[in-house]
Design a protein around this motif. Structure first.
Motif, PDB file in Angstrom:
ATOM      1  N   ILE A 108      -5.831  13.156  -5.215  1.00  0.00           N
ATOM      2  CA  ILE A 108      -6.802  12.526  -4.168  1.00  0.00           C
ATOM      3  C   ILE A 108      -5.434  10.703  -4.464  1.00  0.00           C
ATOM      4  CG2 ILE A 108      -8.626  11.825  -4.667  1.00  0.00           C
ATOM      5  CD1 ILE A 108      -9.528  12.119  -2.122  1.00  0.00           C
ATOM      6  N   PHE A 128       4.731   6.763   2.084  1.00  0.00           N
ATOM      7  CA  PHE A 128       4.077   6.655   2.944  1.00  0.00           C
ATOM      8  C   PHE A 128       2.725   5.684   2.304  1.00  0.00           C
ATOM      9  CE2 PHE A 128       0.254   8.389   0.662  1.00  0.00           C
ATOM     10  CZ  PHE A 128       0.903   8.776  -0.927  1.00  0.00           C
ATOM     11  N   THR A 176     -15.250   7.820  -8.215  1.00  0.00           N
ATOM     12  CA  THR A 176     -13.865   8.691  -6.555  1.00  0.00           C
ATOM     13  C   THR A 176     -13.071  10.047  -6.763  1.00  0.00           C
ATOM     14  OG1 THR A 176     -12.449   6.927  -6.042  1.00  0.00           O
ATOM     15  CG2 THR A 176     -15.307   6.932  -4.615  1.00  0.00           C
ATOM     16  N   VAL A 222      -9.989  11.275   1.976  1.00  0.00           N
ATOM     17  CA  VAL A 222      -9.405  10.478   2.397  1.00  0.00           C
ATOM     18  C   VAL A 222      -9.345   9.193   2.771  1.00  0.00           C
ATOM     19  CG1 VAL A 222      -7.089   9.734   2.354  1.00  0.00           C
ATOM     20  CG2 VAL A 222      -6.979  12.168   2.221  1.00  0.00           C
ATOM     21  N   THR A 279       1.146  -1.482  -0.260  1.00  0.00           N
ATOM     22  CA  THR A 279       0.201   0.163   0.358  1.00  0.00           C
ATOM     23  C   THR A 279       1.339   1.349   0.194  1.00  0.00           C
ATOM     24  OG1 THR A 279       0.033  -0.203   2.371  1.00  0.00           O
ATOM     25  CG2 THR A 279      -1.844  -1.329   1.321  1.00  0.00           C
ATOM     26  N   LEU A 288      -2.832   9.497  -3.666  1.00  0.00           N
ATOM     27  CA  LEU A 288      -3.180   9.098  -2.514  1.00  0.00           C
ATOM     28  C   LEU A 288      -3.415   6.979  -1.992  1.00  0.00           C
ATOM     29  CD1 LEU A 288      -4.231  11.810  -0.126  1.00  0.00           C
ATOM     30  CD2 LEU A 288      -1.836  10.717  -0.594  1.00  0.00           C
ATOM     31  N   ILE A 289      -3.895   7.437  -3.252  1.00  0.00           N
ATOM     32  CA  ILE A 289      -4.786   5.453  -3.046  1.00  0.00           C
ATOM     33  C   ILE A 289      -4.145   4.582  -3.747  1.00  0.00           C
ATOM     34  CG2 ILE A 289      -7.155   4.651  -4.442  1.00  0.00           C
ATOM     35  CD1 ILE A 289      -7.518   6.909  -2.166  1.00  0.00           C
ATOM     36  N   PRO A 290      -3.386   3.716  -3.359  1.00  0.00           N
ATOM     37  CA  PRO A 290      -2.761   2.096  -3.959  1.00  0.00           C
ATOM     38  C   PRO A 290      -4.000   2.030  -4.616  1.00  0.00           C
ATOM     39  CG  PRO A 290      -3.947   1.721  -1.631  1.00  0.00           C
ATOM     40  CD  PRO A 290      -4.314   2.783  -1.554  1.00  0.00           C
ATOM     41  N   SER A 306       1.790  15.622   5.611  1.00  0.00           N
ATOM     42  CA  SER A 306       1.237  14.884   6.660  1.00  0.00           C
ATOM     43  C   SER A 306      -0.607  15.547   6.941  1.00  0.00           C
ATOM     44  CB  SER A 306       0.773  14.923   8.470  1.00  0.00           C
ATOM     45  OG  SER A 306       0.903  16.177   9.089  1.00  0.00           O
ATOM     46  N   LEU A 307      -1.438  14.931   7.019  1.00  0.00           N
ATOM     47  CA  LEU A 307      -3.065  15.370   6.536  1.00  0.00           C
ATOM     48  C   LEU A 307      -3.517  16.262   6.784  1.00  0.00           C
ATOM     49  CD1 LEU A 307      -4.228  13.742   3.894  1.00  0.00           C
ATOM     50  CD2 LEU A 307      -5.535  12.512   5.622  1.00  0.00           C
ATOM     51  N   PHE A 345     -14.616   3.702 -10.535  1.00  0.00           N
ATOM     52  CA  PHE A 345     -14.433   4.229  -9.141  1.00  0.00           C
ATOM     53  C   PHE A 345     -13.968   5.257  -9.690  1.00  0.00           C
ATOM     54  CE2 PHE A 345     -10.604   3.632  -6.505  1.00  0.00           C
ATOM     55  CZ  PHE A 345     -11.724   4.135  -4.978  1.00  0.00           C
ATOM     56  N   PRO A 389      -5.815  19.330   0.538  1.00  0.00           N
ATOM     57  CA  PRO A 389      -4.781  19.940   1.201  1.00  0.00           C
ATOM     58  C   PRO A 389      -3.615  19.055   2.034  1.00  0.00           C
ATOM     59  CG  PRO A 389      -7.344  20.873   2.148  1.00  0.00           C
ATOM     60  CD  PRO A 389      -7.829  19.610   1.371  1.00  0.00           C
ATOM     61  N   ILE A 390      -2.898  18.613   1.874  1.00  0.00           N
ATOM     62  CA  ILE A 390      -2.062  18.243   2.723  1.00  0.00           C
ATOM     63  C   ILE A 390      -0.984  18.807   3.231  1.00  0.00           C
ATOM     64  CG2 ILE A 390       0.142  16.614   2.624  1.00  0.00           C
ATOM     65  CD1 ILE A 390      -1.187  14.866   1.607  1.00  0.00           C
ATOM     66  N   SER A 391      -0.383  19.114   4.506  1.00  0.00           N
ATOM     67  CA  SER A 391       0.685  19.953   5.405  1.00  0.00           C
ATOM     68  C   SER A 391       1.521  19.274   4.825  1.00  0.00           C
ATOM     69  CB  SER A 391       0.371  19.569   7.224  1.00  0.00           C
ATOM     70  OG  SER A 391       0.989  20.364   7.911  1.00  0.00           O
ATOM     71  N   PRO A 446      -1.171   5.331   2.941  1.00  0.00           N
ATOM     72  CA  PRO A 446      -2.276   6.058   2.903  1.00  0.00           C
ATOM     73  C   PRO A 446      -3.482   5.772   4.186  1.00  0.00           C
ATOM     74  CG  PRO A 446      -1.968   4.984   1.309  1.00  0.00           C
ATOM     75  CD  PRO A 446      -0.770   5.074   1.565  1.00  0.00           C
ATOM     76  N   TYR A 447      -2.936   4.488   4.612  1.00  0.00           N
ATOM     77  CA  TYR A 447      -4.066   4.112   5.625  1.00  0.00           C
ATOM     78  C   TYR A 447      -2.966   4.404   6.755  1.00  0.00           C
ATOM     79  CZ  TYR A 447      -6.175   0.888   1.524  1.00  0.00           C
ATOM     80  OH  TYR A 447      -6.754   0.330   1.177  1.00  0.00           O
ATOM     81  N   LEU A 492      -1.374   7.064   6.964  1.00  0.00           N
ATOM     82  CA  LEU A 492      -1.137   8.682   7.030  1.00  0.00           C
ATOM     83  C   LEU A 492      -2.905   9.169   7.261  1.00  0.00           C
ATOM     84  CD1 LEU A 492       0.350  11.036   5.353  1.00  0.00           C
ATOM     85  CD2 LEU A 492      -1.516  10.967   3.318  1.00  0.00           C
ATOM     86  N   GLN A 525       2.870   4.429  -0.930  1.00  0.00           N
ATOM     87  CA  GLN A 525       2.714   5.287  -2.370  1.00  0.00           C
ATOM     88  C   GLN A 525       3.875   6.415  -2.184  1.00  0.00           C
ATOM     89  OE1 GLN A 525       0.258   3.441  -3.757  1.00  0.00           O
ATOM     90  NE2 GLN A 525      -0.711   5.552  -4.335  1.00  0.00           N
ATOM     91  N   THR A 526       4.317   6.429  -3.295  1.00  0.00           N
ATOM     92  CA  THR A 526       5.422   7.408  -3.186  1.00  0.00           C
ATOM     93  C   THR A 526       5.265   8.679  -4.651  1.00  0.00           C
ATOM     94  OG1 THR A 526       6.709   5.675  -4.238  1.00  0.00           O
ATOM     95  CG2 THR A 526       7.653   7.766  -4.245  1.00  0.00           C
ATOM     96  N   THR A 543     -12.765   7.708   0.462  1.00  0.00           N
ATOM     97  CA  THR A 543     -12.044   7.304  -0.821  1.00  0.00           C
ATOM     98  C   THR A 543     -11.481   6.094   0.107  1.00  0.00           C
ATOM     99  OG1 THR A 543     -11.473   9.325  -1.521  1.00  0.00           O
ATOM    100  CG2 THR A 543     -10.603   7.973  -2.950  1.00  0.00           C
ATOM    101  N   LEU A 544     -10.010   5.838   0.459  1.00  0.00           N
ATOM    102  CA  LEU A 544      -9.778   3.945   0.953  1.00  0.00           C
ATOM    103  C   LEU A 544     -10.952   3.455   1.524  1.00  0.00           C
ATOM    104  CD1 LEU A 544      -6.560   5.807   3.199  1.00  0.00           C
ATOM    105  CD2 LEU A 544      -6.575   4.621   0.571  1.00  0.00           C
TER     106      LEU A 544
END
Ligand code: ZN
Lengths: 66, 213
Positions: free
Chosen positions: B100, A20, B53, A50, A3, B103-105, A41-42, B49, B70-72, A22-23, A25, A5-6, A53-54
């Motif tokens: 987004i 990272f 999404t 997020v 899982t 961020l999804i694998p 960070s999120l 999907f 947004p992400i920090s 995402p789960y 995060l 991601q880069t 969506t996951l």
């Protein structure tokens, strides 16, 4: 299942990448760039969308695997 | 893994027990076509999907724009202090906007193999005349002769048969085993390129939270 991601490090002076999960995060964990130590960070406001969506992605995987 | 077993004993003209038997090509082709359709269904679901999404559809143009979250982002860089002329660590906190989808694998789930397993007794062999030889092409070899077509009937599993009692031995059982394996397969190149473009275009564009230490 992998899982991780880069993404390209957002630091303009750095050519590194940030890996990272995402789960993790969405649980509030932060991840750093191996080259410049910048951290992502999120945001609180992004967590819900997020996470949602996951969850939908996990549902889809469960459907297609059955 | 989907495990389909088909067993039957009807005696129609195509069932194998009477007439010329089952066409072996369609017996093998049938499960392969079904697996291919299942594969296409899985891929369509995943495409739906991603579009529903990770993208927002413009109701007027119908174009899909990526959903951005947004992400920090915190970074520390060495800068020269103008007052002391010494290097110092500058820590800045920014908000970056990221699609987004990055961020999804994502990975593709598809059919990796189809095993069609049956034992067959060849009951007939037909040869049909090929008519492709009417036009002579210099670049393509002429297709000549007859195409053999095999017909047979599915026999019961010989290994299983050994363990069956004598009473069952003469029973006309047909067994066709189809094992379809689905597994994660690499993303298509087009999708990889799209994700690369998105991840490489991430820049800290909101410096309003920036603070110097
Ligand atoms: Zn970096």
């Amino acid at each position: 299942m992998n899982t991780i991601q880069t993404i390209q490090c957002p630091n303009a002076e750095c050519h590194g990448t940030i890996q990272f999960d995402p789960y993790l995060l969405i649980q509030g964990k932060s991840f750093s760039c191996s080259t410049c130590n910048s951290v992502i960070s999120l945001n609180q406001e992004s967590k819900e969308v997020v996470k949602d969506t996951l969850e939908k992605f996990d549902e889809l995987k469960a459907q297609t695997k059955s | 893994m989907i495990n389909l077993k088909a067993a039957g004993g009807s005696s129609g003209p195509e069932s194998g027990f009477k007439g010329k038997g089952i066409d072996i090509a369609s017996l093998i082709g049938g499960p392969l076509i079904a697996a291919s359709e299942a594969n296409a269904m899985m891929l369509n679901k995943q495409a739906d999907f991603i579009l529903s999404t990770c993208f927002k559809e413009d109701p007027i143009t119908g174009n899909h724009a990526p959903i951005i979250v947004p992400i920090s982002f915190k970074r520390s860089i060495l800068i020269r202090d103008e007052e002391t002329d010494q290097p110092k660590l500058d820590t800045g906190e920014y908000t970056i906007e990221i699609p987004i989808i990055t961020l999804i694998p994502l990975n593709t789930l598809g059919v990796s193999s189809v095993d069609v397993d049956f034992e067959m007794e060849i009951v007939n062999q037909y040869e049909s005349n090929s008519t492709n030889s009417s036009q002579h092409s210099s670049s393509r070899p002429k297709s000549v002769g007859k195409t053999p077509k095999l017909y047979g009937k599915i026999s019961y599993d010989s290994k299983e048969a050994e363990s069956l009692k004598q009473a069952n031995r003469n029973m006309n059982r047909q067994k066709l085993k189809v094992n379809i394996h689905a597994q994660e397969i690499p993303l298509p190149d087009g999708m990889k390129t799209l994700l690369q473009l998105y991840t490489k275009s991430i820049i800290p564009n909101d410096k309003s939270n920036s603070s110097n230490s």
